[in-house]
Scaffold this motif. Structure first.
Motif, PDB file in Angstrom:
ATOM      1  N   LEU A  45       0.809  -1.214   0.000  1.00 44.13           N
ATOM      2  CA  LEU A  45       0.000   0.000   0.000  1.00 44.13           C
ATOM      3  C   LEU A  45       0.850   1.275   0.000  1.00 44.13           C
ATOM      4  O   LEU A  45       0.729   2.095  -0.903  1.00 44.13           O
ATOM      5  CB  LEU A  45      -0.967  -0.006   1.199  1.00 44.13           C
ATOM      6  CG  LEU A  45      -2.210  -0.881   0.977  1.00 44.13           C
ATOM      7  CD1 LEU A  45      -2.851  -1.269   2.296  1.00 44.13           C
ATOM      8  CD2 LEU A  45      -3.235  -0.151   0.112  1.00 44.13           C
ATOM      9  N   LEU A  46       1.716   1.408   0.992  1.00 48.04           N
ATOM     10  CA  LEU A  46       2.438   2.681   1.127  1.00 48.04           C
ATOM     11  C   LEU A  46       3.375   2.930  -0.058  1.00 48.04           C
ATOM     12  O   LEU A  46       3.294   3.959  -0.736  1.00 48.04           O
ATOM     13  CB  LEU A  46       3.211   2.673   2.455  1.00 48.04           C
ATOM     14  CG  LEU A  46       3.842   4.004   2.848  1.00 48.04           C
ATOM     15  CD1 LEU A  46       2.757   5.073   2.982  1.00 48.04           C
ATOM     16  CD2 LEU A  46       4.595   3.865   4.158  1.00 48.04           C
ATOM     17  N   TRP A  47       4.259   1.968  -0.307  1.00 45.02           N
ATOM     18  CA  TRP A  47       5.215   2.144  -1.398  1.00 45.02           C
ATOM     19  C   TRP A  47       4.513   2.250  -2.759  1.00 45.02           C
ATOM     20  O   TRP A  47       4.849   3.156  -3.538  1.00 45.02           O
ATOM     21  CB  TRP A  47       6.251   1.015  -1.384  1.00 45.02           C
ATOM     22  CG  TRP A  47       7.245   1.162  -2.474  1.00 45.02           C
ATOM     23  CD1 TRP A  47       8.318   2.004  -2.501  1.00 45.02           C
ATOM     24  CD2 TRP A  47       7.239   0.489  -3.739  1.00 45.02           C
ATOM     25  NE1 TRP A  47       8.984   1.894  -3.699  1.00 45.02           N
ATOM     26  CE2 TRP A  47       8.341   0.965  -4.469  1.00 45.02           C
ATOM     27  CE3 TRP A  47       6.405  -0.475  -4.313  1.00 45.02           C
ATOM     28  CZ2 TRP A  47       8.636   0.510  -5.751  1.00 45.02           C
ATOM     29  CZ3 TRP A  47       6.694  -0.937  -5.579  1.00 45.02           C
ATOM     30  CH2 TRP A  47       7.797  -0.446  -6.288  1.00 45.02           C
ATOM     31  N   PRO A  48       3.527   1.384  -3.064  1.00 44.36           N
ATOM     32  CA  PRO A  48       2.855   1.522  -4.360  1.00 44.36           C
ATOM     33  C   PRO A  48       2.222   2.896  -4.583  1.00 44.36           C
ATOM     34  O   PRO A  48       2.229   3.401  -5.709  1.00 44.36           O
ATOM     35  CB  PRO A  48       1.793   0.424  -4.333  1.00 44.36           C
ATOM     36  CG  PRO A  48       2.352  -0.604  -3.433  1.00 44.36           C
ATOM     37  CD  PRO A  48       3.086   0.159  -2.371  1.00 44.36           C
ATOM     38  N   VAL A  49       1.686   3.496  -3.508  1.00 40.10           N
ATOM     39  CA  VAL A  49       1.082   4.817  -3.682  1.00 40.10           C
ATOM     40  C   VAL A  49       2.155   5.815  -4.128  1.00 40.10           C
ATOM     41  O   VAL A  49       1.958   6.566  -5.094  1.00 40.10           O
ATOM     42  CB  VAL A  49       0.400   5.289  -2.377  1.00 40.10           C
ATOM     43  CG1 VAL A  49       0.051   6.757  -2.451  1.00 40.10           C
ATOM     44  CG2 VAL A  49      -0.845   4.458  -2.109  1.00 40.10           C
ATOM     45  N   ARG A  51       5.024   5.188  -5.515  1.00 39.31           N
ATOM     46  CA  ARG A  51       5.523   4.793  -6.828  1.00 39.31           C
ATOM     47  C   ARG A  51       4.518   5.186  -7.939  1.00 39.31           C
ATOM     48  O   ARG A  51       4.917   5.637  -9.011  1.00 39.31           O
ATOM     49  CB  ARG A  51       5.763   3.282  -6.810  1.00 39.31           C
ATOM     50  CG  ARG A  51       6.159   2.680  -8.109  1.00 39.31           C
ATOM     51  CD  ARG A  51       7.658   2.733  -8.340  1.00 39.31           C
ATOM     52  NE  ARG A  51       7.984   1.960  -9.537  1.00 39.31           N
ATOM     53  CZ  ARG A  51       8.876   2.331 -10.447  1.00 39.31           C
ATOM     54  NH1 ARG A  51       9.556   3.447 -10.285  1.00 39.31           N
ATOM     55  NH2 ARG A  51       9.088   1.594 -11.508  1.00 39.31           N
ATOM     56  N   THR A  52       3.225   5.024  -7.666  1.00 40.50           N
ATOM     57  CA  THR A  52       2.217   5.397  -8.665  1.00 40.50           C
ATOM     58  C   THR A  52       2.256   6.895  -8.921  1.00 40.50           C
ATOM     59  O   THR A  52       2.104   7.347 -10.067  1.00 40.50           O
ATOM     60  CB  THR A  52       0.816   4.949  -8.193  1.00 40.50           C
ATOM     61  OG1 THR A  52       0.772   3.527  -8.197  1.00 40.50           O
ATOM     62  CG2 THR A  52      -0.272   5.479  -9.117  1.00 40.50           C
ATOM     63  N   ILE A  55       5.095   7.294 -11.242  1.00 36.66           N
ATOM     64  CA  ILE A  55       4.792   6.782 -12.594  1.00 36.66           C
ATOM     65  C   ILE A  55       3.876   7.734 -13.351  1.00 36.66           C
ATOM     66  O   ILE A  55       3.949   7.829 -14.580  1.00 36.66           O
ATOM     67  CB  ILE A  55       4.157   5.371 -12.481  1.00 36.66           C
ATOM     68  CG1 ILE A  55       5.184   4.361 -11.974  1.00 36.66           C
ATOM     69  CG2 ILE A  55       3.584   4.903 -13.808  1.00 36.66           C
ATOM     70  CD1 ILE A  55       4.587   3.010 -11.621  1.00 36.66           C
ATOM     71  N   PRO A  65       6.950   0.960 -16.811  1.00 36.15           N
ATOM     72  CA  PRO A  65       6.119   2.151 -16.571  1.00 36.15           C
ATOM     73  C   PRO A  65       6.890   3.479 -16.596  1.00 36.15           C
ATOM     74  O   PRO A  65       6.270   4.521 -16.797  1.00 36.15           O
ATOM     75  CB  PRO A  65       5.499   1.881 -15.202  1.00 36.15           C
ATOM     76  CG  PRO A  65       6.304   0.814 -14.582  1.00 36.15           C
ATOM     77  CD  PRO A  65       7.006   0.069 -15.655  1.00 36.15           C
ATOM     78  N   ALA A 288       0.398   2.912 -18.655  1.00 38.57           N
ATOM     79  CA  ALA A 288       0.546   2.899 -17.200  1.00 38.57           C
ATOM     80  C   ALA A 288       0.625   4.315 -16.635  1.00 38.57           C
ATOM     81  O   ALA A 288       0.036   4.610 -15.594  1.00 38.57           O
ATOM     82  CB  ALA A 288       1.784   2.100 -16.809  1.00 38.57           C
ATOM     83  N   SER A 292      -2.085   5.923 -14.254  1.00 40.62           N
ATOM     84  CA  SER A 292      -1.634   6.291 -12.912  1.00 40.62           C
ATOM     85  C   SER A 292      -2.000   7.734 -12.574  1.00 40.62           C
ATOM     86  O   SER A 292      -2.313   8.048 -11.425  1.00 40.62           O
ATOM     87  CB  SER A 292      -0.119   6.094 -12.794  1.00 40.62           C
ATOM     88  OG  SER A 292       0.187   4.726 -12.899  1.00 40.62           O
ATOM     89  N   ALA A 295      -5.339   7.566 -11.427  1.00 37.95           N
ATOM     90  CA  ALA A 295      -5.347   6.987 -10.082  1.00 37.95           C
ATOM     91  C   ALA A 295      -4.992   8.043  -9.031  1.00 37.95           C
ATOM     92  O   ALA A 295      -5.581   8.077  -7.943  1.00 37.95           O
ATOM     93  CB  ALA A 295      -4.376   5.812 -10.005  1.00 37.95           C
ATOM     94  N   LEU A 299      -7.037   9.409  -5.853  1.00 39.26           N
ATOM     95  CA  LEU A 299      -6.483   9.493  -4.502  1.00 39.26           C
ATOM     96  C   LEU A 299      -6.710  10.885  -3.908  1.00 39.26           C
ATOM     97  O   LEU A 299      -7.069  11.025  -2.734  1.00 39.26           O
ATOM     98  CB  LEU A 299      -4.994   9.162  -4.536  1.00 39.26           C
ATOM     99  CG  LEU A 299      -4.304   8.966  -3.196  1.00 39.26           C
ATOM    100  CD1 LEU A 299      -4.834   7.718  -2.502  1.00 39.26           C
ATOM    101  CD2 LEU A 299      -2.797   8.859  -3.375  1.00 39.26           C
TER     102      LEU A 299
END
Lengths: 318, 300
Positions: A45-49, A51-52, A55, A65, A288, A292, A295, A299
């Motif tokens: 959760l934390l890192w993907p947010v 990273r997104t 990206i 990506p 991607a 993103s 996305a 958020l």
């Protein structure tokens, strides 16, 4: 719904402050207990947010990506030059507008129906049966619910119940999921069908816990049932009502399954919402970075809800 | 809502008053039964359709079958066993759903229970802030995590593996599970912990001998909620499995819709197969399920 369940749900989400605990030694121990959870939360959760977010400033595919840095190009295109995301001419059906419709219509629909059932079921002997029937849609998957509603909305009057009824009075047939002007509303109605039970359960618990003496006093003062409901019951239930509303706004923004299975965003993009745009751009169009960016916009729309929930929880802890 | 009556014990004396009362309670029944039917009929239609032949369900509405009985279980047989349907077939989808759901229920609860115990009964720097951070994650839309998580899975060869999906479901279920359990644990009486510690019991003993047995209702609610949630998941399976042979029922239905979108007798049977387990869970354990759900009014 059993009594135990309704009692418990009368006060959702009020944590008690954790008691102080005097042990000072071996301070690494709590970390050991929390480590598996904190590790998984960080990785998924934390890192993907973070990273997104990164990206979203790149042009690239799912496999690669961060192929090319493009700055705010993805955002600029989404917000100014993508008629499927924001449409400047009529009809207005596009992701951001449809998400706004979801937030307003879905949330008020769920609250209204939930409150209606909560108040009326309290007065009848078949309360449990009525509530169990209304509860069922929340137990099945959105996928199954989508099949249910594709059948209800089918445009052939020999298959779809609504068109059979319309046919009976000489109207239709209407392709509810095939007409750009109807489809988004049709999916929102299915969403209300799924989620009403949650509002019903929380509001019924709140309604049952209203002190009878206050309601009687209002009746003696000569206010009728309608006035008592709006002037006494609703203000006294404001806390649970807001909790349900925020929960439903979050659900409306996160929604994706119903759209994917019922229309896949069609016809001609008219049922796209922000959450579905993310999926479509990333996985169907293999963009991607662009997905993103959508996305990240999703958020950002969530931040007020996050703030509200944290405030609720902190208030509960004080 | 004009029909509601807040003082049922005061009987109206006049004939007119009694008439108003009868009409208004009648209104309550009409509206409530109307709403209940509105909620029941769509699913009923699907259920009836699943029991009709292909010819019947394409030629006349399911409601005509209510007076003209001619039901068959063939559709269920076809959906479960026919080789013509999209692979792997609903029988395998059904098994896959269990394979996905059971570890994805047990793992997050175990991991969350340990963390929740630390957040509730241990002292460490930043504890309350970290807990708030975990709760804030409840709101994160999973859409925001897909690309980076998929990239990790690709690097670790976890894409298309049940292991990857188990871990993803575990992580995604944690914020709610930790939130619910931490609040439940913190409500347990403090004396229990103090006397146990004076007796020299280790944390692990306190956890397994005191906290877990006392928290069975909360753990049960959470388990049922997570089970149904994962059982019904479509998106994570679709994105992280990417392997036809491993797909659960939800993806199976979605694929069936793609190829047999007008074969209502098959779609209905497939959809009902996917509903059977959640319906059994709901009817058998309704109280726990509702409790888990309402405790999580903040879960999206």
């Amino acid at each position: 719904m059993t009594d135990a369940a309704t009692e418990e749900s009368a006060k959702p989400t009020t944590p008690v402050p954790a008691p102080e605990q005097p042990r000072r030694k071996r301070n690494w121990r709590p970390w050991l207990w929390a480590f598996p959870a904190l590790f998984l939360l960080s990785v998924f959760l934390l890192w993907p947010v973070l990273r997104t977010i990164q990206i979203s400033f790149y042009d690239g595919s799912v496999i690669n990506p961060t192929k090319e840095f493009v700055g705010v190009d993805n955002y600029e295109r989404l917000l100014t030059n993508d008629p499927f995301f924001i449409r400047r001419e009529l009809p207005p059906w596009s992701a951001l507008f449809n998400s706004a419709l979801w937030v307003v219509l879905f949330t008020s629909g769920v609250l209204g129906m939930g409150m209606l059932v909560a108040v009326l079921a309290d007065k009848v002997r078949y309360e449990k049966l009525a509530k169990a029937i209304i509860f069922l849609p929340l137990v099945i998957s959105f996928t199954a619910a989508s099949v249910v509603f594709r059948l209800v909305y089918a445009s052939d009057p020999d298959i779809g119940l609504i068109n059979a009824a319309l046919d009976g009075v000489g109207l239709g047939p209407v392709a509810f999921l095939g007409e750009a002007n109807f489809a988004n509303f049709a999916i929102i109605a299915a969403g209300i069908w799924v989620w009403t039970s949650l509002a019903m359960t929380i509001l019924a618990a709140a309604y049952k816990s209203l002190p009878g003496s206050v309601l009687e006093a209002a009746a003696i003062d000569g206010s009728n049932a309608w006035q008592t409901f709006w002037r006494v019951s609703v203000p006294m239930m404001l806390g649970p009502i807001i909790v349900v509303a925020i929960t439903m706004i979050i659900n409306a923004l996160k929604a994706i399954d119903l759209v994917l299975v019922m229309t896949a965003g069609g016809p001609r993009g008219s049922t796209r919402i922000v959450g579905y745009t993310v999926f479509l751009e990333i996985f169907n169009n293999n963009k991607a970075g662009y997905g993103s960016a959508a996305a990240v916009i999703l958020l950002i729309l969530m931040i007020p809800m996050m703030w509200f929930q944290l405030r609720q929880i902190r208030r509960g802890a004080d | 809502m004009t029909t509601q009556d807040t003082s049922p014990e005061t009987q109206p004396k006049t004939l007119g008053g009694q008439l108003v009362k009868v009409v208004s309670t009648g209104g309550v029944h009409v509206i409530l039964i109307g709403v209940a039917l509105l909620w029941l009929i769509p699913s009923l239609g699907l259920f009836v359709t699943s029991l009709r032949t292909r010819a019947a369900s394409s030629q006349s509405g399911w409601w005509t079958a209510l007076t003209d009985f001619d039901f068959t279980l063939d559709n269920y047989d076809t959906v479960l066993n026919s080789a013509d349907l999209p692979p792997p077939g609903f029988a395998d989808n059904f098994i896959n759903t269990f394979i996905i759901t059971i570890p994805s229920t047990i793992l997050p609860i175990a991991v969350a229970a340990f963390a929740a115990y630390a957040f509730a009964w241990m002292n460490f720097r930043g504890r309350d802030w970290i807990f708030l951070g975990v709760v804030a994650m409840l709101v994160i839309p999973l859409q925001v995590t897909w690309v980076p998580v998929l990239k990790i899975f690709n690097q670790l060869n976890l894409t298309g593996q049940f292991w990857g999906l188990w871990l993803a479901h575990t992580a995604y279920g944690l914020p709610f599970a930790i939130f619910l359990l931490r609040n439940f644990f913190a409500d347990l009486p403090k004396d229990l912990f103090e006397s146990a510690r004076i007796d020299g019991a280790s944390e692990i003993k306190v956890f397994f001998r005191i906290v877990v047995p006392l928290s069975i209702p909360a753990l049960a609610s959470l388990a049922i909620f997570q089970f149904v949630w994962v059982w019904n998941d479509l998106m994570n399976a679709l994105i992280f499995l990417q392997d036809v042979e491993k797909f659960p029922l939800t993806v199976g239905i979605n694929n069936l819709l793609g190829q047999y979108g007008n074969e209502w007798h098959l779609l209905a049977a497939g959809a009902f197969i996917s509903m059977i387990v959640p319906l059994i869970v709901f009817f058998a354990l309704q109280r726990y399920f509702v409790r888990g759900l309402t405790a999580g009014a903040v879960k999206g």
